[in-house]
Write an enzyme that holds these catalytic residues in place. Sequence first.
Site, PDB file in Angstrom:
ATOM      1  N   ASP A  67       0.939  -1.310   0.094  1.00 44.76           N
ATOM      2  CA  ASP A  67      -0.092  -0.096  -0.049  1.00 44.76           C
ATOM      3  C   ASP A  67       0.787   1.435   0.194  1.00 44.76           C
ATOM      4  OD1 ASP A  67       0.850  -0.407   2.535  1.00 44.76           O
ATOM      5  OD2 ASP A  67      -1.092  -0.704   3.529  1.00 44.76           O
ATOM      6  N   ASP A 136      -8.245  -1.872  13.795  1.00 42.69           N
ATOM      7  CA  ASP A 136      -9.551  -2.226  13.532  1.00 42.69           C
ATOM      8  C   ASP A 136      -9.720  -3.205  12.528  1.00 42.69           C
ATOM      9  OD1 ASP A 136      -8.489  -1.020  11.326  1.00 42.69           O
ATOM     10  OD2 ASP A 136      -9.518   0.512  11.104  1.00 42.69           O
ATOM     11  N   HIS A 138      -7.888  -3.886   9.768  1.00 45.62           N
ATOM     12  CA  HIS A 138      -7.699  -3.776   8.457  1.00 45.62           C
ATOM     13  C   HIS A 138      -6.275  -4.422   8.033  1.00 45.62           C
ATOM     14  CE1 HIS A 138      -5.352   0.123   9.618  1.00 45.62           C
ATOM     15  NE2 HIS A 138      -4.543  -0.809   9.058  1.00 45.62           N
ATOM     16  N   GLU A 143      -9.839  -0.720   4.857  1.00 46.11           N
ATOM     17  CA  GLU A 143     -10.390  -0.124   6.339  1.00 46.11           C
ATOM     18  C   GLU A 143     -11.945  -1.127   6.283  1.00 46.11           C
ATOM     19  OE1 GLU A 143      -9.007   1.097   8.521  1.00 46.11           O
ATOM     20  OE2 GLU A 143      -8.192   3.204   7.995  1.00 46.11           O
TER      21      GLU A 143
HETATM   22  C1  GLP Z   1      -0.713   0.446   8.386  1.00 41.37           C
HETATM   23  C2  GLP Z   1      -0.329  -0.407   7.032  1.00 41.37           C
HETATM   24  C3  GLP Z   1      -0.674  -2.141   7.630  1.00 41.37           C
HETATM   25  C4  GLP Z   1      -0.099  -2.409   8.831  1.00 41.37           C
HETATM   26  C5  GLP Z   1      -0.664  -1.496   9.840  1.00 41.37           C
HETATM   27  C6  GLP Z   1      -0.399  -1.951  11.300  1.00 41.37           C
HETATM   28  O1  GLP Z   1      -2.077   0.782   8.303  1.00 41.37           O
HETATM   29  N1  GLP Z   1      -0.912  -0.038   6.094  1.00 41.37           N
HETATM   30  O2  GLP Z   1      -0.090  -2.521   6.592  1.00 41.37           O
HETATM   31  O3  GLP Z   1      -0.515  -3.731   8.874  1.00 41.37           O
HETATM   32  O4  GLP Z   1      -0.327   0.043   9.714  1.00 41.37           O
HETATM   33  O5  GLP Z   1       0.901  -1.233  11.546  1.00 41.37           O
HETATM   34  P1  GLP Z   1       1.756  -1.574  13.159  1.00 41.37           P
HETATM   35  O6  GLP Z   1       2.427  -3.047  12.638  1.00 41.37           O
HETATM   36  O7  GLP Z   1       2.645  -0.443  13.230  1.00 41.37           O
HETATM   37  O8  GLP Z   1       0.567  -1.958  14.134  1.00 41.37           O
END
Ligand code: GLP
Length: 261
Positions: A67, A136, A138, A143
């Site tokens: 992404d 949440d 995702h 989302e």
């Molecule tokens: C962002 C990324 C996701 C990732 C999420 C959780 O939203 N787009 O790919 O999984 O963050 O991040 P973290 O691992 O820092 O909790």
Amino acid sequence: MEVVIVQDAKAGGELIAEAIADLLRRKPDALLGVATGSTPLPVYDALTAKVRAGAVDVSRARIAQLDEYVGLPAGHPESYRSTVLRQVVEPLGLSPDAFLGPDGTAEDVQAACEAYDRALAEAGGVDLQILGIGTDGHIGFNEPCSSLASRTRIKTLTEQTRIDNARFFDGDIDQVPHHVITQGIGTILEARHLVLLATGEGKADAVAATVEGPVAALVPASALQLHPHATVVVDEAAASKLKLADYFRHTYANKPSWQGL
Ligand code: GLP
């Protein structure tokens, strides 16, 4: 879906790095899908250590981005392109040519999304996709209520995700873009192996809904239940709300060793 409960984030990183190393031994030019966020960092650290120790050759590996933020200037240090180059491509000693990602600076965002789906298909598809999970539920930036059949497209971030990600922007939510490009859930499900890593108590509810709840667009990660080869690696804290935790421990402890992840 296989659920593997590990002691801590480091053990999870080691386990997944070994699965990637196994893949690269079988298929040296594998296309590895990578996620950003803090969670997968132990995976990249463990894989880099294996490369430096000569335990695996990654010189022909290819990397695909999951992404991207829309509208950050090219080269912005918090663009996911810069992040993946810094955290994965450079430490592994790969050339930026081995890297595929959507163009978050494109004027025609829709065309950039379609071009990325095509580029992934032309590259032969993702062999192993690493995923984190949002609080949440995702995956990527899909989302809640994202279509489970979605393709790569533009999405608007929830306020919660912008708050969660403000830590990468000097704690200033106003700097966090509202819009992103993300591989769709349908796109993600085309990878041959999905490996989701979740660590820490803050992910426990999302993990329980993903693994033990119904398949629902409200919890995008629950789409992993539809994939024939999905692995969810969680530490004890992230596993703390799983009703079947003992069952998952038992099955993993008794798994034939030749099966791998
Ligand atoms: C962002 C990324 C996701 C990732 C999420 C959780 O939203 N787009 O790919 O999984 O963050 O991040 P973290 O691992 O820092 O909790």
